[in-house]
Motif scaffolding. Structure first.
Motif, short mmCIF file in Angstrom:
data_model
loop_
_atom_site.label_atom_id
_atom_site.label_comp_id
_atom_site.label_asym_id
_atom_site.label_seq_id
_atom_site.Cartn_x
_atom_site.Cartn_y
_atom_site.Cartn_z
N PHE A 169 0.83 -1.20 0.00
CA PHE A 169 0.00 0.00 0.00
C PHE A 169 0.87 1.25 0.00
CE2 PHE A 169 -2.82 -3.16 2.00
CZ PHE A 169 -3.90 -3.07 1.13
N GLY A 170 0.40 2.28 -0.69
CA GLY A 170 1.10 3.56 -0.72
C GLY A 170 0.16 4.70 -0.43
N THR A 171 0.57 5.56 0.51
CA THR A 171 -0.23 6.75 0.86
C THR A 171 0.62 8.02 0.79
OG1 THR A 171 0.26 6.64 3.23
CG2 THR A 171 -1.63 5.35 2.45
N ASN A 172 1.73 7.95 0.02
CA ASN A 172 2.67 9.07 -0.04
C ASN A 172 3.09 9.46 1.37
OD1 ASN A 172 4.29 11.05 -1.16
ND2 ASN A 172 2.62 12.51 -1.48
N ASP A 173 3.49 8.44 2.14
CA ASP A 173 3.93 8.63 3.52
C ASP A 173 2.87 9.32 4.37
OD1 ASP A 173 6.41 7.34 3.38
OD2 ASP A 173 7.39 9.11 2.56
N GLY A 174 1.61 8.91 4.18
CA GLY A 174 0.53 9.38 5.03
C GLY A 174 -0.17 10.64 4.56
N VAL A 175 0.24 11.17 3.41
CA VAL A 175 -0.31 12.45 2.94
C VAL A 175 -1.58 12.27 2.11
CG1 VAL A 175 0.18 14.46 1.47
CG2 VAL A 175 1.95 13.57 2.99
N SER A 176 -1.76 11.13 1.46
CA SER A 176 -2.80 11.02 0.44
C SER A 176 -4.19 10.65 0.95
CB SER A 176 -2.38 10.00 -0.64
OG SER A 176 -2.48 8.67 -0.15
N CYS A 177 -4.30 10.26 2.20
CA CYS A 177 -5.62 9.90 2.72
C CYS A 177 -5.67 10.13 4.23
CB CYS A 177 -5.97 8.45 2.40
SG CYS A 177 -4.95 7.21 3.25
N ALA A 178 -6.88 10.15 4.75
CA ALA A 178 -7.07 10.32 6.19
C ALA A 178 -6.49 9.12 6.94
CB ALA A 178 -8.56 10.46 6.50
N MET A 181 -8.74 6.17 7.33
CA MET A 181 -8.93 5.26 6.20
C MET A 181 -7.82 4.21 6.14
SD MET A 181 -9.52 6.11 2.13
CE MET A 181 -7.93 5.73 1.39
N ILE A 182 -6.58 4.63 6.22
CA ILE A 182 -5.49 3.65 6.13
C ILE A 182 -5.46 2.77 7.37
CG2 ILE A 182 -3.72 5.21 7.05
CD1 ILE A 182 -3.32 2.44 4.35
N ASN A 183 -5.87 3.30 8.52
CA ASN A 183 -5.95 2.46 9.72
C ASN A 183 -6.97 1.34 9.53
OD1 ASN A 183 -4.05 4.06 11.00
ND2 ASN A 183 -5.54 5.25 12.17
N ALA A 184 -8.09 1.67 8.90
CA ALA A 184 -9.11 0.65 8.65
C ALA A 184 -8.59 -0.40 7.68
CB ALA A 184 -10.38 1.31 8.09
N VAL A 185 -7.82 0.03 6.68
CA VAL A 185 -7.24 -0.91 5.73
C VAL A 185 -6.23 -1.82 6.43
CG1 VAL A 185 -5.71 -1.11 3.72
CG2 VAL A 185 -7.62 0.53 3.70
N GLU A 186 -5.38 -1.24 7.23
CA GLU A 186 -4.35 -2.02 7.91
C GLU A 186 -4.92 -2.95 8.97
OE1 GLU A 186 -1.74 1.14 9.14
OE2 GLU A 186 -0.39 0.80 7.44
N GLU A 254 -14.56 -3.20 0.18
CA GLU A 254 -15.69 -2.95 1.08
C GLU A 254 -15.29 -1.98 2.19
OE1 GLU A 254 -16.75 -6.89 2.26
OE2 GLU A 254 -18.12 -7.20 0.57
N THR A 255 -14.07 -2.09 2.68
CA THR A 255 -13.58 -1.18 3.72
C THR A 255 -13.48 0.24 3.19
OG1 THR A 255 -12.37 -2.94 4.86
CG2 THR A 255 -11.63 -0.67 5.26
N LEU A 256 -12.94 0.38 1.98
CA LEU A 256 -12.84 1.71 1.38
C LEU A 256 -14.23 2.28 1.08
CD1 LEU A 256 -9.85 1.15 -1.09
CD2 LEU A 256 -9.81 2.28 1.14
N ALA A 257 -15.14 1.45 0.64
CA ALA A 257 -16.50 1.90 0.34
C ALA A 257 -17.19 2.38 1.61
CB ALA A 257 -17.30 0.78 -0.32
N GLU A 258 -16.98 1.64 2.69
CA GLU A 258 -17.59 2.04 3.97
C GLU A 258 -17.07 3.39 4.43
OE1 GLU A 258 -18.08 0.32 8.55
OE2 GLU A 258 -17.24 -0.96 6.97
N PHE A 259 -15.76 3.59 4.28
CA PHE A 259 -15.18 4.88 4.64
C PHE A 259 -15.72 5.99 3.73
CE2 PHE A 259 -12.10 8.20 3.73
CZ PHE A 259 -11.84 8.70 5.00
N ALA A 260 -15.78 5.69 2.44
CA ALA A 260 -16.20 6.70 1.47
C ALA A 260 -17.64 7.17 1.72
CB ALA A 260 -16.08 6.16 0.05
N LYS A 261 -18.49 6.23 2.11
CA LYS A 261 -19.89 6.56 2.33
C LYS A 261 -20.11 7.21 3.70
CE LYS A 261 -21.17 2.34 1.18
NZ LYS A 261 -22.01 1.15 0.86
N GLY A 262 -19.05 7.25 4.50
CA GLY A 262 -19.12 7.92 5.80
C GLY A 262 -19.92 7.16 6.83
#
Length: 262
Positions: A169-178, A181-186, A254-262
């Motif tokens: 996974f890449g988040t540009n060292d934490g800059v690209s997403c909340a 969100m990445i905590n939920a993925v991990e 599904e995790t990303l979708a759940e985050f996206a839908k708030g």
């Protein structure tokens, strides 16, 4: 919706899955000046559309180019800025394969004028589709998530030593997403697969360029090792392997979708 250089499958949730290296076609005028190595398009992110076919039913938007990364790399900065200074990388219009094999016949490498033409005809339409889709989703739903779906051979000495982890996974060292969100993925149990965040791959141009966390657009790159779903020697899709890794990919989407839908 099919445009001349890409296909956009419209969904119903604020999640866009971009597959910029899934295309396999090469225009005839470019084929004419390529080597046999170039025509084999070995470094394709093979079968991403097949691997993520479940995401259509989940309501995600899917964006895929028709043309191969050897024509132009849609995940590179259009002015050729190096995303990983000091490390091996390939150009906006690659002239060699990951294995250092020349992609063009002698003296037939793309000229500056040809590169500009490819940016206009292939790069720009794809990026306009990303931008327009993300902003439309954000405006409709309040926020939008972009998953950059990639894959790569498990061993590529040009880019990394040894064997690549399975899920990168890449988040540009934490800059690209909340962080949420990445905590939920991990928090997903990826076993028996290995997983790393911001290792060798921190997210390419698309992940970095379209992230706007302050304005509720979040991006994440996944570089998936091809040995998780393919027979790497023959470059063929392995249904048994794919079925197993799809379970984890569906959890991710599904995790990303759940985050996206708030």
């Amino acid at each position: 919706m099919t445009k001349q250089s890409y296909t956009l499958i419209k969904g119903r949730i604020p999640l866009l899955i971009s597959m910029p290296h899934n295309g396999t076609q090469i225009p005839d005028h470019i084929k004419a000046v390529m080597t046999e190595s170039g025509l084999q398009v070995t470094d394709t992110d093979w079968c991403m559309d097949k691997l993520y076919d479940f995401a259509v039913e989940l309501g995600a938007y899917i964006l895929m180019p028709k043309y191969n990364r050897y024509v132009i790399d849609l995940n590179r900065e259009p002015n050729g800025v190096d995303l990983y200074p000091g490390a091996q990388s390939t150009e906006l219009c690659p002239t060699s394969s990951f294995a250092f094999q020349p992609l063009y016949k002698d003296g037939q490498q793309p000229t500056e004028q040809e590169i500009k033409s490819r940016v206009a005809h292939y790069w720009q339409p794809y990026h306009s589709a990303i931008s327009q889709t993300l902003h439309a989703l954000r405006d409709e739903f309040g926020q939008a998530v972009l998953l950059e779906a990639h894959s790569i051979a498990s061993h590529v000495p040009r880019f990394f030593d040894g064997q690549l982890p399975d899920f990168n996974f890449g988040t540009n060292d934490g800059v690209s997403c909340a962080g949420k969100m990445i905590n939920a993925v991990e928090a997903i149990d990826f076993a028996p697969y290995s997983q790393v965040t911001n290792g060798r791959f921190k997210g390419g141009y698309i992940t970095r360029a379209y992230a706007d966390v302050e304005h509720h657009i979040h991006t994440l790159q996944l570089e998936l090792s091809q040995h998780t779903y393919m027979d790497e020697e023959s470059l063929t899709y392995n249904e048994e392997k794919a079925a197993q890794v799809k379970v984890k990919l569906q959890q991710l989407v599904e995790t990303l979708a759940e985050f996206a839908k708030g």
